[in-house]
Design a protein around this motif. Structure first.
Motif, PDB file in Angstrom:
ATOM      1  N   ILE A  76     108.308 133.452  90.291  1.00 45.27           N
ATOM      2  CA  ILE A  76     109.242 134.035  89.914  1.00 45.27           C
ATOM      3  C   ILE A  76     108.898 134.972  88.624  1.00 45.27           C
ATOM      4  O   ILE A  76     108.444 136.646  88.943  1.00 45.27           O
ATOM      5  N   ARG A  77     108.447 134.423  87.730  1.00 49.36           N
ATOM      6  CA  ARG A  77     108.418 135.058  86.671  1.00 49.36           C
ATOM      7  C   ARG A  77     107.283 135.836  86.517  1.00 49.36           C
ATOM      8  O   ARG A  77     106.660 136.343  85.779  1.00 49.36           O
ATOM      9  N   GLY A  78     105.968 134.309  87.357  1.00 48.02           N
ATOM     10  CA  GLY A  78     104.721 134.776  87.176  1.00 48.02           C
ATOM     11  C   GLY A  78     104.742 136.374  87.774  1.00 48.02           C
ATOM     12  O   GLY A  78     102.894 136.430  88.047  1.00 48.02           O
ATOM     13  N   GLY A  80     105.318 127.879  86.087  1.00 45.35           N
ATOM     14  CA  GLY A  80     106.581 126.956  86.928  1.00 45.35           C
ATOM     15  C   GLY A  80     105.618 126.667  87.961  1.00 45.35           C
ATOM     16  O   GLY A  80     106.424 125.138  88.126  1.00 45.35           O
ATOM     17  N   TYR A 129     109.806 121.223  99.487  1.00 50.65           N
ATOM     18  CA  TYR A 129     110.429 121.853  98.468  1.00 50.65           C
ATOM     19  C   TYR A 129     109.229 122.943  98.495  1.00 50.65           C
ATOM     20  O   TYR A 129     108.078 122.850  98.101  1.00 50.65           O
ATOM     21  N   LEU A 162     113.115 137.841  86.720  1.00 50.32           N
ATOM     22  CA  LEU A 162     114.100 138.135  85.846  1.00 50.32           C
ATOM     23  C   LEU A 162     115.077 136.686  86.654  1.00 50.32           C
ATOM     24  O   LEU A 162     115.216 135.736  85.501  1.00 50.32           O
ATOM     25  N   LEU A 210     121.969 132.593  85.872  1.00 57.77           N
ATOM     26  CA  LEU A 210     121.649 130.639  86.049  1.00 57.77           C
ATOM     27  C   LEU A 210     120.812 130.331  84.220  1.00 57.77           C
ATOM     28  O   LEU A 210     119.807 132.034  84.434  1.00 57.77           O
ATOM     29  N   GLU A 212     105.860 122.544  88.437  1.00 59.40           N
ATOM     30  CA  GLU A 212     105.682 121.384  88.997  1.00 59.40           C
ATOM     31  C   GLU A 212     105.150 120.877  90.603  1.00 59.40           C
ATOM     32  O   GLU A 212     104.849 119.667  90.045  1.00 59.40           O
ATOM     33  N   ARG A 262     117.786 121.604  88.604  1.00 58.28           N
ATOM     34  CA  ARG A 262     118.235 121.628  89.609  1.00 58.28           C
ATOM     35  C   ARG A 262     117.366 121.379  90.294  1.00 58.28           C
ATOM     36  O   ARG A 262     116.693 120.445  91.685  1.00 58.28           O
ATOM     37  N   ASP A 263     116.205 122.015  90.418  1.00 59.52           N
ATOM     38  CA  ASP A 263     114.345 122.102  90.776  1.00 59.52           C
ATOM     39  C   ASP A 263     114.488 120.758  90.167  1.00 59.52           C
ATOM     40  O   ASP A 263     113.340 120.323  91.998  1.00 59.52           O
ATOM     41  N   SER A 271     101.369 130.909  88.291  1.00 60.07           N
ATOM     42  CA  SER A 271     102.835 130.958  87.986  1.00 60.07           C
ATOM     43  C   SER A 271     102.660 129.773  86.593  1.00 60.07           C
ATOM     44  O   SER A 271     102.493 128.719  87.744  1.00 60.07           O
ATOM     45  N   ILE A 315     118.736 125.486  86.204  1.00 58.53           N
ATOM     46  CA  ILE A 315     117.388 125.652  86.340  1.00 58.53           C
ATOM     47  C   ILE A 315     116.388 124.726  86.667  1.00 58.53           C
ATOM     48  O   ILE A 315     116.178 124.035  87.839  1.00 58.53           O
ATOM     49  N   GLU A 332     117.035 134.260  89.138  1.00 58.21           N
ATOM     50  CA  GLU A 332     118.819 134.378  89.357  1.00 58.21           C
ATOM     51  C   GLU A 332     119.571 135.241  88.837  1.00 58.21           C
ATOM     52  O   GLU A 332     119.493 134.409  87.537  1.00 58.21           O
TER      53      GLU A 332
END
Ligand code: 6IA
Length: 138
Positions: free
Chosen positions: A9-11, A79, A4, A45, A50, A83, A58-59, A77, A55, A47
């Motif tokens: 992403i948004r960060g 996210g 993984y 933004l 979705l 994680e 799924r993640d 980030s 998201i 994907e």
């Protein structure tokens, strides 16, 4: 081996090219579940089309499935932090990769946690050596 890869992403997408190269390299070691993190077309933004709950579910399922979590933590980030903490609770093996920069000091919540490895690196070639050392111990 299921890997993984976590990256901002948004960060912020400043390091997306580097994520792509790290992901390509990780594919030598196993199946990277989160290939899209390196997608150059994926903007802040995320994907298109979705929804966030989809998201998230799924993640989190991928995270449960993963044997190894590799997180690039230079761009802060929420996210990625979430994680990493979730992977820690799931007792996953985690490697955080960080390129030291004065304006992007690593959060103490990552740098100070003793349950996983945080390794500093300088560039892609250096990251490859760090990954070789990490995977040789598995
Ligand atoms: O807080 P961040 O967005 O920077 O979090 C990035 C981390 O969360 C990555 O490691 C991903 O695994 C996960 N993540 C967050 N958002 C997404 C996403 N699209 N697509 C895939 N993984 C994600 C975002 C939103 C979209 C509906 C517009």
């Amino acid at each position: 081996m299921k890997i993984y890869f976590a990256g901002s992403i948004r960060g912020g997408r400043e390091d997306k090219e580097l994520y792509l190269e790290i992901i390509k390299h990780l594919q030598k070691y196993g199946n990277v579940l989160t290939e899209h993190i390196g997608n150059k077309d994926l903007t802040k933004l995320g994907e298109d089309g979705l929804i966030d709950k989809w998201i998230y579910d799924r993640d989190m399922n991928w995270l449960k499935e993963a044997d190894i979590v590799i997180a690039e933590v230079t761009s802060p980030s929420l996210g990625v932090g979430y994680e990493i903490a979730t992977a820690e609770r799931l007792n996953k093996r985690i490697l955080c990769l960080y390129r030291p920069q004065p304006q992007k000091r690593l959060s103490a919540m990552i740098a100070g946690c003793g349950n996983f490895t945080v390794t500093e690196y300088t560039d892609l070639e250096n990251a490859k050596s760090v990954l070789a050392a990490f995977f040789s111990k598995i």
